[in-house]
Design a protein around this motif. Structure first.
Motif, PDB file in Angstrom:
ATOM      1  N   VAL A 172      41.545  -0.542   9.722  1.00  0.00           N
ATOM      2  CA  VAL A 172      41.262   0.725   9.018  1.00  0.00           C
ATOM      3  C   VAL A 172      39.779   0.817   8.666  1.00  0.00           C
ATOM      4  O   VAL A 172      39.130   1.853   8.897  1.00  0.00           O
ATOM      5  N   ILE A 173      39.226  -0.268   8.101  1.00  0.00           N
ATOM      6  CA  ILE A 173      37.814  -0.266   7.693  1.00  0.00           C
ATOM      7  C   ILE A 173      36.906  -0.081   8.908  1.00  0.00           C
ATOM      8  O   ILE A 173      35.951   0.712   8.882  1.00  0.00           O
ATOM      9  N   SER A 174      37.192  -0.783   9.988  1.00  0.00           N
ATOM     10  CA  SER A 174      36.359  -0.671  11.197  1.00  0.00           C
ATOM     11  C   SER A 174      36.389   0.751  11.756  1.00  0.00           C
ATOM     12  O   SER A 174      35.351   1.287  12.170  1.00  0.00           O
ATOM     13  N   LYS A 175      37.580   1.357  11.767  1.00  0.00           N
ATOM     14  CA  LYS A 175      37.704   2.720  12.304  1.00  0.00           C
ATOM     15  C   LYS A 175      36.907   3.711  11.467  1.00  0.00           C
ATOM     16  O   LYS A 175      36.112   4.506  12.008  1.00  0.00           O
ATOM     17  N   TYR A 176      37.107   3.676  10.132  1.00  0.00           N
ATOM     18  CA  TYR A 176      36.506   4.714   9.296  1.00  0.00           C
ATOM     19  C   TYR A 176      35.024   4.482   9.023  1.00  0.00           C
ATOM     20  O   TYR A 176      34.314   5.408   8.627  1.00  0.00           O
ATOM     21  N   LYS A 177      34.544   3.253   9.249  1.00  0.00           N
ATOM     22  CA  LYS A 177      33.100   3.050   9.205  1.00  0.00           C
ATOM     23  C   LYS A 177      32.428   3.809  10.343  1.00  0.00           C
ATOM     24  O   LYS A 177      31.347   4.370  10.178  1.00  0.00           O
ATOM     25  N   PRO A 182      26.617   8.262  10.865  1.00  0.00           N
ATOM     26  CA  PRO A 182      25.924   9.410  11.459  1.00  0.00           C
ATOM     27  C   PRO A 182      25.979   9.338  12.987  1.00  0.00           C
ATOM     28  O   PRO A 182      25.783   8.269  13.568  1.00  0.00           O
ATOM     29  N   LYS A 183      26.235  10.453  13.612  1.00  0.00           N
ATOM     30  CA  LYS A 183      26.389  10.457  15.071  1.00  0.00           C
ATOM     31  C   LYS A 183      25.120  10.014  15.787  1.00  0.00           C
ATOM     32  O   LYS A 183      25.180   9.398  16.849  1.00  0.00           O
ATOM     33  N   LYS A 184      23.963  10.308  15.189  1.00  0.00           N
ATOM     34  CA  LYS A 184      22.705   9.964  15.850  1.00  0.00           C
ATOM     35  C   LYS A 184      22.525   8.453  15.977  1.00  0.00           C
ATOM     36  O   LYS A 184      21.829   7.988  16.879  1.00  0.00           O
ATOM     37  N   SER A 185      23.129   7.701  15.052  1.00  0.00           N
ATOM     38  CA  SER A 185      22.949   6.243  15.067  1.00  0.00           C
ATOM     39  C   SER A 185      24.001   5.524  15.907  1.00  0.00           C
ATOM     40  O   SER A 185      23.989   4.298  15.993  1.00  0.00           O
ATOM     41  N   MET A 186      24.923   6.282  16.525  1.00  0.00           N
ATOM     42  CA  MET A 186      25.999   5.652  17.302  1.00  0.00           C
ATOM     43  C   MET A 186      25.535   5.266  18.693  1.00  0.00           C
ATOM     44  O   MET A 186      24.773   6.002  19.332  1.00  0.00           O
ATOM     45  N   ASN A 187      26.041   4.103  19.153  1.00  0.00           N
ATOM     46  CA  ASN A 187      25.840   3.759  20.561  1.00  0.00           C
ATOM     47  C   ASN A 187      26.972   4.373  21.382  1.00  0.00           C
ATOM     48  O   ASN A 187      27.848   5.050  20.842  1.00  0.00           O
ATOM     49  N   ARG A 191      30.499   6.002  20.059  1.00  0.00           N
ATOM     50  CA  ARG A 191      30.686   7.437  20.269  1.00  0.00           C
ATOM     51  C   ARG A 191      32.022   7.711  20.979  1.00  0.00           C
ATOM     52  O   ARG A 191      32.733   8.654  20.634  1.00  0.00           O
ATOM     53  N   ASN A 192      32.369   6.880  21.938  1.00  0.00           N
ATOM     54  CA  ASN A 192      33.654   7.048  22.626  1.00  0.00           C
ATOM     55  C   ASN A 192      34.825   6.836  21.667  1.00  0.00           C
ATOM     56  O   ASN A 192      35.816   7.575  21.699  1.00  0.00           O
ATOM     57  N   LEU A 193      34.711   5.810  20.816  1.00  0.00           N
ATOM     58  CA  LEU A 193      35.755   5.563  19.823  1.00  0.00           C
ATOM     59  C   LEU A 193      35.847   6.733  18.844  1.00  0.00           C
ATOM     60  O   LEU A 193      36.947   7.162  18.462  1.00  0.00           O
ATOM     61  N   TYR A 194      34.687   7.261  18.449  1.00  0.00           N
ATOM     62  CA  TYR A 194      34.658   8.388  17.513  1.00  0.00           C
ATOM     63  C   TYR A 194      35.437   9.582  18.081  1.00  0.00           C
ATOM     64  O   TYR A 194      36.257  10.184  17.377  1.00  0.00           O
ATOM     65  N   HIS A 195      35.197   9.905  19.332  1.00  0.00           N
ATOM     66  CA  HIS A 195      35.888  11.049  19.940  1.00  0.00           C
ATOM     67  C   HIS A 195      37.393  10.775  20.054  1.00  0.00           C
ATOM     68  O   HIS A 195      38.204  11.692  19.865  1.00  0.00           O
TER      69      HIS A 195
END
Length: 255
Positions: A172-177, A182-187, A191-195
């Motif tokens: 849960v913590i890993s997902k919601y972190k 911020p999207k700009k700081s995602m690799n 980003r794929n996990l976020y979507h």
């Protein structure tokens, strides 16, 4: 034949004769109606004692598991205590402090009309943006564990259940972190996990914390097998989570 050998042989034969007499006596006792009831009662009591021994063995196993869990808790508390002591001994010197001038001047030398000088504290820097808290699943208590039906627990222990809760909280913590990042700081991986996380949300999970099997496989070492689903039944029974199904997915919602 030496006399000592003859004496040993006689002693051995007499011992055998004595054992045979005792056996015949016990067999005859079993045939007497008055003693049959006593023997039956003794047999029933032996069965009861055997059941008590089985229960005692299970209780010992449970206490051992509880003892191990308490040891782990003590170790964790000791580490937290050391961290607190370290923080206490290393308070940052740049924190604002208010000091009163002339605090050691004698009362006779102090001019009542002269105001006491107070050093102005340094301007407090604006604190960084507070991180959003992530809801976690509370551990099962001993009372809750004892209240779980035996058919649900099977051979699962108190420690095993809380170990699974610990791993699911990690997911849960890993997902919601990632979701709070911020999207700009995602690799590209984040980003794929976020979507994927966004696609899995429904109107029933809006504003609630949940994970799916893919998150468990991604962020933990848990095996999603029969034993895992038995543990989920216990967590639902103890109201630690609920399920929301749809779109071919089962969402485990933290309650």
């Amino acid at each position: 034949m030496a006399s000592s050998d003859l004496e040993q042989l006689c002693s051995h034969v007499n011992e055998k004769i004595g054992n045979i007499k005792k056996t015949l006596s016990l067999r005859n006792c079993g045939q007497e109606p008055t003693l049959k009831a006593v023997l039956n009662k003794i047999g029933d009591e032996i069965i009861v004692v055997n059941e008590l021994l089985n229960k005692l063995e299970l209780e010992i196993q449970y206490q051992e598991q509880t003892n191990n869990s308490l040891k782990e808790l003590c170790e964790s508390l000791e580490e937290d205590y050391k961290d607190v002591e370290h923080l206490k001994e290393n308070i940052p010197s740049h924190l604002p402090q208010v000091t009163v001038a002339q605090s050691c001047v004698k009362g006779s030398d102090l001019d009542p009309e002269e105001p006491i000088k107070v050093e102005e504290p340094e301007p407090i820097k604006k604190p960084p943006k507070e991180q959003r808290s992530i809801k976690e699943m509370p551990f099962i208590t001993c009372d809750e564990f004892n209240g779980v039906p035996s058919y649900m627990k099977s051979r699962l222990t108190y420690g095993q259940i809380n170990d699974v809760i610990k791993e699911m909280n990690k997911a849960v913590i890993s997902k919601y972190k990632i979701l709070h990042q911020p999207k700009k700081s995602m690799n590209s991986v984040a980003r794929n996990l976020y979507h994927r996380f966004i696609d899995e949300e429904t109107k029933d999970t809006k504003g609630r914390y949940f994970i799916v099997e893919a998150d468990i496989k991604e962020f933990t070492t848990l095996k999603v097998d029969k034993k895992f689903h038995m543990l989920l039944n216990i967590l639902r029974h103890c109201r630690r989570l609920s399920e929301v199904r749809g779109g071919g997915l089962t969402r485990y919602v933290i309650t």
